[in-house]
Design a protein around this motif. Structure first.
Motif, short mmCIF file in Angstrom:
data_model
loop_
_atom_site.label_atom_id
_atom_site.label_comp_id
_atom_site.label_asym_id
_atom_site.label_seq_id
_atom_site.Cartn_x
_atom_site.Cartn_y
_atom_site.Cartn_z
N TRP A 163 0.83 -1.21 0.00
CA TRP A 163 0.00 0.00 0.00
C TRP A 163 0.87 1.25 0.00
O TRP A 163 0.58 2.22 -0.70
CB TRP A 163 -0.92 0.02 1.22
CG TRP A 163 -2.01 -1.01 1.19
CD1 TRP A 163 -2.25 -1.93 0.19
CD2 TRP A 163 -3.02 -1.23 2.17
NE1 TRP A 163 -3.32 -2.70 0.51
CE2 TRP A 163 -3.83 -2.31 1.71
CE3 TRP A 163 -3.33 -0.64 3.39
CZ2 TRP A 163 -4.91 -2.79 2.45
CZ3 TRP A 163 -4.41 -1.12 4.12
CH2 TRP A 163 -5.19 -2.17 3.65
N ASN A 193 -10.92 0.16 1.13
CA ASN A 193 -10.83 1.61 1.20
C ASN A 193 -11.97 2.22 2.01
O ASN A 193 -11.76 3.13 2.81
CB ASN A 193 -10.87 2.17 -0.22
CG ASN A 193 -9.69 3.07 -0.47
OD1 ASN A 193 -9.15 3.64 0.47
ND2 ASN A 193 -9.29 3.19 -1.70
N ILE A 241 -11.35 1.56 5.64
CA ILE A 241 -10.31 2.45 6.16
C ILE A 241 -10.87 3.84 6.40
O ILE A 241 -10.61 4.47 7.43
CB ILE A 241 -9.12 2.53 5.18
CG1 ILE A 241 -8.41 1.17 5.10
CG2 ILE A 241 -8.14 3.61 5.59
CD1 ILE A 241 -7.34 1.10 4.04
N GLN A 242 -11.68 4.31 5.45
CA GLN A 242 -12.20 5.66 5.59
C GLN A 242 -13.12 5.81 6.81
O GLN A 242 -13.07 6.83 7.50
CB GLN A 242 -12.94 6.08 4.32
CG GLN A 242 -12.06 6.96 3.45
CD GLN A 242 -12.42 6.87 1.99
OE1 GLN A 242 -13.58 6.66 1.66
NE2 GLN A 242 -11.44 7.03 1.12
N ALA A 263 -10.94 5.65 9.99
CA ALA A 263 -10.17 6.88 10.20
C ALA A 263 -10.99 7.96 10.90
O ALA A 263 -10.44 8.90 11.46
CB ALA A 263 -9.65 7.41 8.86
N GLY A 273 -5.88 4.30 10.60
CA GLY A 273 -7.04 3.63 10.00
C GLY A 273 -6.59 2.47 9.13
O GLY A 273 -7.16 1.38 9.18
N ARG A 274 -5.54 2.71 8.35
CA ARG A 274 -5.01 1.64 7.50
C ARG A 274 -4.45 0.50 8.35
O ARG A 274 -4.69 -0.67 8.09
CB ARG A 274 -3.88 2.19 6.61
CG ARG A 274 -4.38 3.00 5.44
CD ARG A 274 -3.29 3.22 4.41
NE ARG A 274 -2.18 4.00 4.92
CZ ARG A 274 -2.05 5.31 4.82
NH1 ARG A 274 -3.02 6.02 4.24
NH2 ARG A 274 -1.01 5.94 5.30
N ALA A 310 -7.28 -1.41 9.85
CA ALA A 310 -7.96 -2.25 8.86
C ALA A 310 -7.18 -3.55 8.64
O ALA A 310 -7.76 -4.64 8.64
CB ALA A 310 -8.12 -1.50 7.55
#
Lengths: 201, 201
Positions: free
Chosen positions: A91, B7, B10-11, B14, B24-25, B28
């Motif tokens: 990533w 994604n 993650i959003q 976050a 957040g990443r 996840a």
């Protein structure tokens, strides 16, 4: 006197890296406060990922499709494989937008202490991939740690007979870094790997 | 090249206070790595809370039952009400295990800047509660901020006619605190509120 349902939520939230018991409580209250905007959508996003996520059979990336989007993309260069330790590294490299080849995720590094040997990592798969397709370059993008570098050396050894160029990420002063704050190892490496000034861009 | 489902996850992650895009990443990936042990149970816990949580009609506490567990508990003292700003404060007081009365959650503080007036808080409900049941003491456990103290004064004003003792949390040196690191306001308050040495336990 916190209800058991909220308590359960807090306990699971506290297990997320970056949170703990205290932030877990704060997170739980925030989620409950924004039930429709955050709690429900987050839970749904989690279930969706839980159901659909799988490891790419080729590179080890996480995606809902197998092979993953990177492996499927016909515009990417088949002749370069970038070897990384884990998905987060893939990533990170994708965020730079500078690499257009394929990836191979090892799933960790060799570690005598943790008892992780070559058979615990996806090294055999990498060797087979190199021999199967016409790979011209392998970039070893492993962490600059003892384990990362040991693993890099091991892979280099295993690929000795394959006709493939093996490269590694450059070590040196991080962009924006100040010499005064750098550790000695980085600084001495940067000094030893110094380049002609016209080469730097 | 991160799949849209990850994604999305993650959003949302976050947006949890204490996390951000980077954590957040990380969160996840951790959740995906521990799918059965964490991702699924957390999602289920969230949905359960989403479906069942409600605000207690009496005190404003969050619980799956209404009235909440605190309000239902027959062993608790009906004659003392502890007024707090929000649910997190009630939880903090419950953790001390030192308070055995009832609570009343205002839902915030008066704030001219944010346009929050008495009608935006559960102050009227508190007044009615005091007149309806035989309350002997109101503890104003509000934050030691300008807004918290303004709100405390306002409530005191409103309860002037009710025959009820109104108290507030003590200000002073936090337990374990060092004088050298205390702000001047706390230190001068602690000095002004000094007590006979035999009183301190």
């Amino acid at each position: 006197m916190i209800g058991s349902e909220i308590n359960e939520l807090i306990q699971y939230l506290a297990k997320i890296p970056g949170l703990g018991p205290r932030s877990g409580r704060r997170a739980a209250l925030h989620l409950i406060k924004h039930k429709d905007r955050l709690l429900k959508p987050l839970a749904d996003a989690m279930l969706k990922v839980d159901e659909s996520i799988r490891s790419c059979v080729q590179c080890g990336n996480l995606d809902t499709q197998d092979p993953c989007l990177v492996c499927q993309d016909p515009r990417r260069d088949n002749t370069i494989i970038c070897v990384v330790e884990q998905v987060a590294d893939l990533w990170a490299l994708e965020r730079t937008g500078c690499f257009h080849g394929r990836y191979h995720i090892l799933g960790g590094t060799l570690s005598a202490i943790d008892g992780i040997g070559p058979e615990d990592l996806k090294i055999q798969g990498l060797i087979e991939r190199v021999h199967r397709i016409q790979v011209q370059e392998i970039i070893l993008a492993l962490n600059a740690t003892v384990e990362g570098q040991t693993t890099a050396h091991y892979i280099m050894e295993r690929l000795k007979l394959a006709e493939v160029k093996i490269t590694a990420l450059a070590h040196g002063v991080p962009v924006g870094g100040e010499l005064d704050y750098l550790d000695d190892g980085t600084l001495s490496t940067a000094l030893a790997s110094r380049r002609s000034f016209s080469e730097t861009s």
